[in-house]
Design a protein around this motif. Structure first.
Motif, PDB file in Angstrom:
ATOM      1  N   SER B 412       0.720  -1.157   0.000  1.00  0.00           N
ATOM      2  CA  SER B 412       0.014  -0.046  -0.056  1.00  0.00           C
ATOM      3  C   SER B 412       0.791   1.392  -0.099  1.00  0.00           C
ATOM      4  O   SER B 412       0.441   2.249  -0.538  1.00  0.00           O
ATOM      5  CB  SER B 412      -1.045  -0.006   1.160  1.00  0.00           C
ATOM      6  OG  SER B 412      -1.470  -0.973   1.239  1.00  0.00           O
ATOM      7  N   PRO B 416       0.249   3.850  -4.343  1.00  0.00           N
ATOM      8  CA  PRO B 416      -1.005   4.859  -3.605  1.00  0.00           C
ATOM      9  C   PRO B 416      -2.537   4.309  -4.124  1.00  0.00           C
ATOM     10  O   PRO B 416      -3.327   4.580  -3.179  1.00  0.00           O
ATOM     11  CB  PRO B 416      -0.840   6.095  -4.275  1.00  0.00           C
ATOM     12  CG  PRO B 416       0.718   5.889  -4.718  1.00  0.00           C
ATOM     13  CD  PRO B 416       0.834   4.662  -4.997  1.00  0.00           C
ATOM     14  N   TYR B 419      -5.285  -0.177  -1.504  1.00  0.00           N
ATOM     15  CA  TYR B 419      -5.598   0.053  -0.112  1.00  0.00           C
ATOM     16  C   TYR B 419      -6.675  -1.139   0.378  1.00  0.00           C
ATOM     17  O   TYR B 419      -7.539  -0.980  -0.456  1.00  0.00           O
ATOM     18  CB  TYR B 419      -5.838   1.365   0.342  1.00  0.00           C
ATOM     19  CG  TYR B 419      -5.983   1.636   2.001  1.00  0.00           C
ATOM     20  CD1 TYR B 419      -4.740   1.120   2.550  1.00  0.00           C
ATOM     21  CD2 TYR B 419      -7.105   1.974   2.476  1.00  0.00           C
ATOM     22  CE1 TYR B 419      -4.938   1.370   4.239  1.00  0.00           C
ATOM     23  CE2 TYR B 419      -7.202   2.288   3.821  1.00  0.00           C
ATOM     24  CZ  TYR B 419      -6.062   1.722   4.593  1.00  0.00           C
ATOM     25  OH  TYR B 419      -6.147   1.910   6.159  1.00  0.00           O
ATOM     26  N   ARG B 448      -3.828   7.525   5.174  1.00  0.00           N
ATOM     27  CA  ARG B 448      -5.180   7.343   4.322  1.00  0.00           C
ATOM     28  C   ARG B 448      -6.595   7.992   4.874  1.00  0.00           C
ATOM     29  O   ARG B 448      -7.403   7.246   4.444  1.00  0.00           O
ATOM     30  CB  ARG B 448      -5.345   5.765   4.063  1.00  0.00           C
ATOM     31  CG  ARG B 448      -4.315   5.258   3.167  1.00  0.00           C
ATOM     32  CD  ARG B 448      -4.129   5.701   1.655  1.00  0.00           C
ATOM     33  NE  ARG B 448      -2.872   5.398   1.143  1.00  0.00           N
ATOM     34  CZ  ARG B 448      -2.744   4.247   0.274  1.00  0.00           C
ATOM     35  NH1 ARG B 448      -3.901   3.522   0.094  1.00  0.00           N
ATOM     36  NH2 ARG B 448      -1.423   3.908  -0.206  1.00  0.00           N
ATOM     37  N   ASP B 450      -7.889   6.629   7.388  1.00  0.00           N
ATOM     38  CA  ASP B 450      -8.944   5.709   8.070  1.00  0.00           C
ATOM     39  C   ASP B 450      -8.948   5.598   9.277  1.00  0.00           C
ATOM     40  O   ASP B 450      -8.120   4.864   9.941  1.00  0.00           O
ATOM     41  CB  ASP B 450      -8.248   4.347   7.181  1.00  0.00           C
ATOM     42  CG  ASP B 450      -9.138   3.088   7.682  1.00  0.00           C
ATOM     43  OD1 ASP B 450     -10.295   3.380   8.292  1.00  0.00           O
ATOM     44  OD2 ASP B 450      -8.681   1.985   7.124  1.00  0.00           O
TER      45      ASP B 450
END
Lengths: 668, 633
Positions: B412, B416, B419, B448, B450
């Motif tokens: 990852s 880019p 993911y 990211r 997340d």
């Protein structure tokens, strides 16, 4: 040592009486103390605070104040009389009417030549102290209102007298009042009430210090008659004072406040009276105080005598620096009829005879057995006359009971068939038996021993038909002191006595003469007994030392010598109550059972001379902790090998006291 | 074939002044295979649950005192035993909080070590060679202790071994360049004394290890020249006569490890079973110099079975308990699980296939799928991982999960476009991962955005470094500044909800003040104010009971919140004082603290009374009379 059946007795409702007055004789280091029931006690502060002498009280005699004149002890009370005590025969020597109504206070000059008393009728009376008696000399100017407290100036020329609302200073020569110091009343509601000056102290620099019912301690200049300083100590009464360069005030709240004459700042040379410490060792009024060189001694309504060492005067963390509370008499009030399973309890006004209960169950250690037959009060015997009981005894068989007051000895024949008891007074006692300091029966109940004047012992033979005077045993030392311990051997051969001179005499009962005298040890014996098989005399002294003396060899035993060489464990020596009773375990002759107020223990003579054990005190096994026994009055062994433990928890005593002035609040 | 699995960090090392010392004095097994007691070289003893990488308890002796022997666990009495300042034996239990209040006894001679093995009694070995059972020693602590060793003879190493239901204390001594070995049975007072053969002049054994097999005690010792010797001593050997000559100890050279140039400095060899030896501090034969390895060698076939590079400095210390190696290196103490299956020549050479266990099959399976991880699209990877996870029990998977996560993360990072949030979350959920296994995972999630995964990692990783925690915090604050969804707190302050959800996890991660403080200083004053507002809001809400367990989230405790407030104020106090916007907030906090202090002082006043209540024992109701049976001893 195995399992024991134990009778735990908590029905002896012994109730000590409140402490009223105290006087400390710094020359002899004796503290005299009077109680509300009129009894007098003398403690030897030089010998582990041992209660050396007890003079029983009398109905109608209330001692309000005590005073030592050299070695002589005087008291005065609200019955209007002055009494001097005979400390050798433990009785009042003479009593003199003062003719001034109730007497509130008595006080001697520092020269010891005169006594002053303060009377209800407002007079201060001066008595001259003569060799054998005292003689009234004169009255000082009569005042309006009672004289509550008195203090001589050390020069003997002036007397300060505390009264209602005021303090008067008298010239002792002329008898005229020279100053009148007005004491302020309390504020608020108490403004209308007269303030009572409970105590005064006249210091050599002519400072007068007073304590009063409005809660004040006041410092006066006795030359000018002016008030120097007021310390408000309590909302309640300040009840007692004692002087020196440090001064004590007891309050109704149970606190003792100390004042010291010191400079308040380091560089200042002017000293003043500064309030320094507050002790709270009492739950009730502090009625009496004494100031020894090293300690504050206080007593009051809660009946306990408290010795609180001043830490700057004693070495820290020593036995001397520990607080002591003396709650129980240092002698036994219980006698045990070993063979009959009976207990005799001695109160000052009566005797109670109990039969112990029975249980046929068996159990493992820690169990309570079912009580098959409850204990039973067989007799409550009221004494005759005004004099309080000074000693009593129950014969081992339970068939005889004797008690003595200072004026008479009474002997009773008991007949008990399991359900009915009859008691018959033995009518004709030998004339020689007038009063006794100690009473004791032989183990076969055939003889009664009574100790009388000059440590002599009268032997009376008992039988169904008559009781006959046999002999009088006398020590050869010529002592005049009373016997406070007496112990007859199991085999009927020996009788041992101990007196306040620390002498222990052993008499042969077969030859009816003195057998030997144990070498005198400096501390007073507090308990002793003769071993049933070896005929060794085991003694425990007020300083906690233990000795064993062979009556056959007339010398200390090997064991005793080893013990002295090795020294006793410091924890043993640090205990602060004397051993009051000791007995032997017939199942193991090497075992000695001893007890004091807080514990009973077994001393294993085989163990004691081995190396010190970490977990037990040199072979002494402290037993009480495990079974929550507390405040023991008696531990004895019955013939059936069961133990009797008479407990009197202090909490039970406290619960019977009147409510204190100020109830203790939660978390304060 | 023996294998070393993915390791993890048990704890950080507190470096002592001198760099050659790991700061760890000893590690001892505790109640079961998952607990160990770690004694550091100065003052403290810590109990760890190994699989959780979590300290369960810690005890410290007073400043000025030193633990001079590592703490051991007595499994009979469930007590710990340690020695401080050579002479003071301390015994305590897990529930004792303050070591100083626990039992101690001072003995008359300096103690070398206390040894305890399950099934044996704790044994005390004195520096002068005497041995006592702990129990008998404590019954008379001041008992005289004899001197067994000669003058100038000193103990270098010791252990205890249970052999044929008898316990042996084995120790090795040095006297003027000569080395001796003592076998002593504490119950019998029988001593066997052996002289070790001399190696090259001036060389002393670097490490010893002893084990009991086939009625003999096997000793394994390593010299700085790389020679590993084995000696076998019969447990029924002749007792030593007083002053008798020491018997020579027969030895055989097990193998000579390649040492490269020079001699070994800090190294250690540990027998794992009859055929395997773990060695640390010896260079890997095929790796370059300057790298430190932990290796497992097969002694039967003299083959290297497994190797693992250890980052940072190696101290030559190595312990093994229940198939785990404990090794301090660099700035941490690592736990490395290993496996030593029964060896045959084929397996030793890596040629035995059919004997493999299922777990190994799977490992091969995942290894074969490395390609998929490298190239396959997201969906396929997801399927693959799900399949793997569903297949069997997670514990066995631990090493492969780490590998898998690492490779996914590195892919990852490199790509880019790639993911797999779901898969990663799934892997995190297995709880086989921790931050040190896969250090880039949390940062990747942050990058990211997340936040769910971030939160999950913060929640499940026991070892998130303070710098990362702080980075998360910053990100949360920064993004909340941008977003407009807000909650309004009691004082009317406006707080972003995003932060509200994620911030809670940050507050609950483990941290150490000293490490966190420098990172907190990076926050801007605006961020600090916002965070403080948030903390204040939380505190007020949580101190009213009703607000606990919001939205099913784990919620921080009041102490955690308060600690953060303190830390934040510590880091930024001067800045805050000078920021006008912060004034109201600070005043609020001050007022609040004042009221709390007052409350606590009031509570403190009644504490004593309440404690008394607890002390009141329910007294047995004693009547006026009872007949009891008592035992007088």
């Amino acid at each position: 040592m195995g399992e024991f059946k134990v009778h735990r007795v908590r029905f002896f409702d012994y109730m000590p009486s409140a402490i009223r007055a105290m006087a400390f004789n710094s020359r002899t280091e004796r503290l005299a103390l009077s109680r509300a029931d009129g009894a007098l006690e003398v403690f030897n502060f030089a010998d582990s605070y041992f209660q050396e002498k007890v003079i029983p009280g009398q109905d109608g005699r209330a001692v309000e104040a005590l005073c030592w004149v050299r070695g002589r002890l005087f008291s005065a009370g609200l019955n209007g009389e002055i009494t001097e005590y005979d400390l050798e025969n433990l009785r009042p020597k003479y009593t003199m009417e003062a003719y001034g109504g109730p007497v509130w206070t008595i006080c001697s000059n520092s020269q010891g030549t005169h006594l002053a008393i303060g009377c209800e009728d407002g007079t201060v009376k001066i008595f001259e102290v003569l060799e054998e008696t005292i003689r009234f000399q004169r009255n000082l100017d009569r005042q309006k209102g009672r004289i509550i407290s008195l203090s001589w100036h050390p020069s003997g020329a002036l007397i300060a007298a505390g009264m209602m609302d005021m303090i008067k200073v008298f010239n002792a020569e002329s008898g005229h009042a020279t100053h009148r110091l007005l004491v302020e009343r309390g504020v608020g509601a108490s403004k209308s009430r007269e303030v009572v000056v409970w105590s005064v102290a006249f210091l050599s620099d002519h400072t007068i210090i007073s304590g009063d019912s409005a809660g004040k301690v006041q410092v006066w200049d006795g030359v000018t008659g002016t008030l120097v300083r007021t310390h408000l100590v309590t909302k309640w009464d300040v009840l007692a004072l004692s002087d020196e360069s440090s001064l004590l005030a007891g309050t109704s709240e149970g606190t003792v406040v100390q004042f010291q004459f010191i400079s308040s700042t380091v560089d200042q040379h002017d000293k003043e009276w500064v309030r320094t410490r507050t002790f709270k060792n009492h739950t009730h009024d502090v009625r009496a105080l004494a100031h020894t060189d090293t300690a504050v001694v206080s007593g009051g309504m809660d009946t306990q005598l408290v010795v609180r060492p001043l830490l700057e005067k004693v070495e820290k963390n020593t036995q001397e620096s520990a607080l002591r509370k003396i709650a129980f008499p240092h002698r036994s009030l219980v006698s045990c009829g070993k063979k009959a399973g009976m207990l005799l309890f001695q109160f000052h006004g009566h005797l109670e005879l109990w039969r112990l209960g029975e249980s046929d169950g068996h159990g493992k250690p820690g169990d309570s057995l079912p009580v098959k037959r409850k204990p039973e009060k067989l007799i409550q015997l009221k004494r005759k006359g005004d004099d309080h009981i000074c000693c009593s005894a129950l014969s081992p068989c339970g068939g005889w009971l004797a008690y003595s007051t200072i004026s008479s000895v009474r002997l009773y024949r008991l007949q008990y068939n399991g359900s009915n008891i009859s008691i018959t007074k033995v009518a004709k006692l030998p004339k020689v038996l007038r009063s006794a300091h100690q009473l004791c029966f032989s183990s076969d109940s055939s003889k009664l021993f009574a100790s009388t004047t000059h440590s002599s012992v009268i032997i009376i033979a008992l039988s169904q038909s008559e009781c006959k005077y046999l002999h009088t045993l006398r020590p050869k030392s010529g002592t005049r002191q009373p016997v406070h311990l007496m112990s007859a051997s199991e085999d009927g051969k020996w009788l041992a006595t101990a007196n306040s001179d620390c002498e222990i005499h052993v008499y042969s009962l077969h030859k009816l003469k003195l057998h030997c005298t144990v070498p005198v040890y400096s501390s007073c014996p507090t308990a002793m007994a003769i071993h049933p098989t070896t005929s060794n005399l085991v003694m425990v002294h007020a300083d906690q030392q233990i000795f064993e003396y062979s009556l056959v060899q007339k010398e200390y035993t090997e064991w005793s010598r080893k013990l002295q060489k090795q020294g006793l464990h410091h924890l043993w020596l640090a205990r602060d109550t004397p051993i009051t009773h000791l007995t032997f375990n017939p199942r193991n002759p090497a075992h000695i059972i001893m007890h004091d107020t807080y514990m009973f223990c077994i001393i294993d003579q085989n163990l004691i001379c081995k190396t010190f054990q970490v977990r037990s005190l040199f072979g002494v096994k402290l037993q009480t902790m495990a079974y929550h026994m507390e405040h023991l009055l008696c531990v004895s062994l019955l013939e059936d090998h069961s133990l009797v433990v008479v407990e009197r928890p202090l909490l039970d005593i406290a619960s019977q006291l009147p409510a204190p002035v100020r109830q203790k609040k939660f978390a304060t | 074939m023996a294998a070393l699995y993915e390791g993890y960090t048990l704890c950080g090392l507190v470096q002592a002044q001198n760099q050659s010392d790991s700061g760890i004095q000893g590690i001892e097994s505790e109640r079961d295979s998952d607990h160990v007691v770690v004694t550091d070289s100065t003052r403290s003893v810590t109990l760890y649950k190994v699989s959780d990488q979590k300290p369960l308890g810690s005890w410290t002796v007073k400043q000025g005192q030193t633990l001079t022997c590592s703490a051991v666990y007595n499994s009979h009495t469930k007590e710990y035993v340690a020695v401080s300042d050579n002479k003071v034996i301390r015994v305590w239990k897990e529930e004792d909080i303050i070591l100083d209040k626990a039992f101690k006894a001072t003995v008359s001679s300096d103690v070398w070590r206390v040894h305890s093995v399950p099934g044996g009694e704790p044994v005390v070995l004195f520096q002068r060679g005497a041995v006592r059972l702990l129990d008998s020693l404590l019954s008379a602590p001041q008992q005289p202790v004899e001197e067994v060793l000669a003058q100038e003879e000193a103990i270098r190493w010791s252990t205890t071994v249970i052999a044929e239901a008898a316990q042996f204390v084995i120790f090795q001594t040095e006297q003027k360049g000569d080395h001796f070995l003592y076998l002593q049975r504490p119950n019998l007072n029988a001593v066997q004394r052996y002289r070790l053969e001399r190696e090259e002049p001036g060389l002393s054994p670097l490490s010893f290890s002893a084990s009991y097999r086939d009625k003999h005690i096997n000793l394994l010792y390593l010299y700085p020249n790389g020679h590993v010797y084995q000696s076998v001593v019969s447990v029924r050997g002749p007792g030593m006569e007083e002053e008798a000559q020491a018997l020579p100890l027969p030895r055989n050279l097990l193998f000579a490890l390649p040492v490269g140039e020079g001699l070994l400095g800090a190294a250690s060899a540990l027998a794992l079973d009859e055929a395997h030896v773990a060695v640390v501090g010896v260079p890997h034969p095929s790796a370059g110099a300057g790298k430190d390895f932990l290796c497992i060698w097969n002694t039967n076939f003299q083959t290297l079975q497994a190797g693992k590079e250890m980052s940072g400095k190696i101290y030559g210390q190595l312990w093994s308990y229940s198939s785990k190696l404990f090794i301090p290196h660099g700035k941490s103490l690592s736990v490395i699980p290993y496996e030593c299956p029964k060896s045959s020549l084929a397996s030793a050479l890596g040629k035995l296939r059919q004997a493999r266990t299922e777990g190994e099959m799977r490992k091969i399976h995942t290894n074969n799928n490395t390609e998929i991880k490298r190239t396959a699209p997201v969906e396929e990877v997801q399927r693959e991982v799900e399949g793997l996870l569903s297949r069997s029990d997670i514990q066995e998977l631990q090493p492969s999960v780490g590998q898998l996560a690492s490779s996914l993360v590195s892919r990852s990072v490199a790509d880019p476009a790639f993911y797999t949030p779901g898969t990663l979350a799934q892997l995190v959920h297995t709880q086989c991962l921790c931050h040190s296994v896969c250090p880039d995972l949390l940062l990747l999630a942050l990058e990211r955005k997340d936040y769910f995964l971030c939160q999950l990692c913060l929640q499940l990783f026991p070892d998130v470094p303070e710098a990362v925690t702080c980075a998360c915090l910053k990100t949360f604050i920064r993004c909340s500044e941008k977003l407009s969804i807000v909650v309004v707190d009691a004082q009317g302050a406006v707080l972003p909800t995003v932060f509200f959800q994620h911030g809670l996890e940050v507050l609950q991660t483990a941290y150490s003040d000293t490490f966190l403080l420098p990172h907190l200083k990076d926050l801007s004053s605006q961020q600090v104010i916002l965070f403080l507002q948030y903390l204040q809001f939380l505190y007020l809400r949580y101190s009213q009971d009703t607000f606990t367990q919001t939205h099913g989230l784990r919620s921080p405790t009041l102490t955690q919140i308060m600690d953060w407030v303190c830390l934040l104020l510590d880091a930024h106090f001067t800045v805050l004082v000078m920021t006008p916007e912060a004034k109201g907030l600070l005043l609020n906090l001050h007022r609040f603290v004042k009221s709390q202090v007052r409350l606590f002082s009031e509570l403190g006043k009644i504490e004593g009374s309440l404690e008394e209540l607890q002390k009141i024992k329910v007294k047995k109701e004693v009547g006026q009379y009872s007949i009891e049976v008592i035992e007088l001893f």
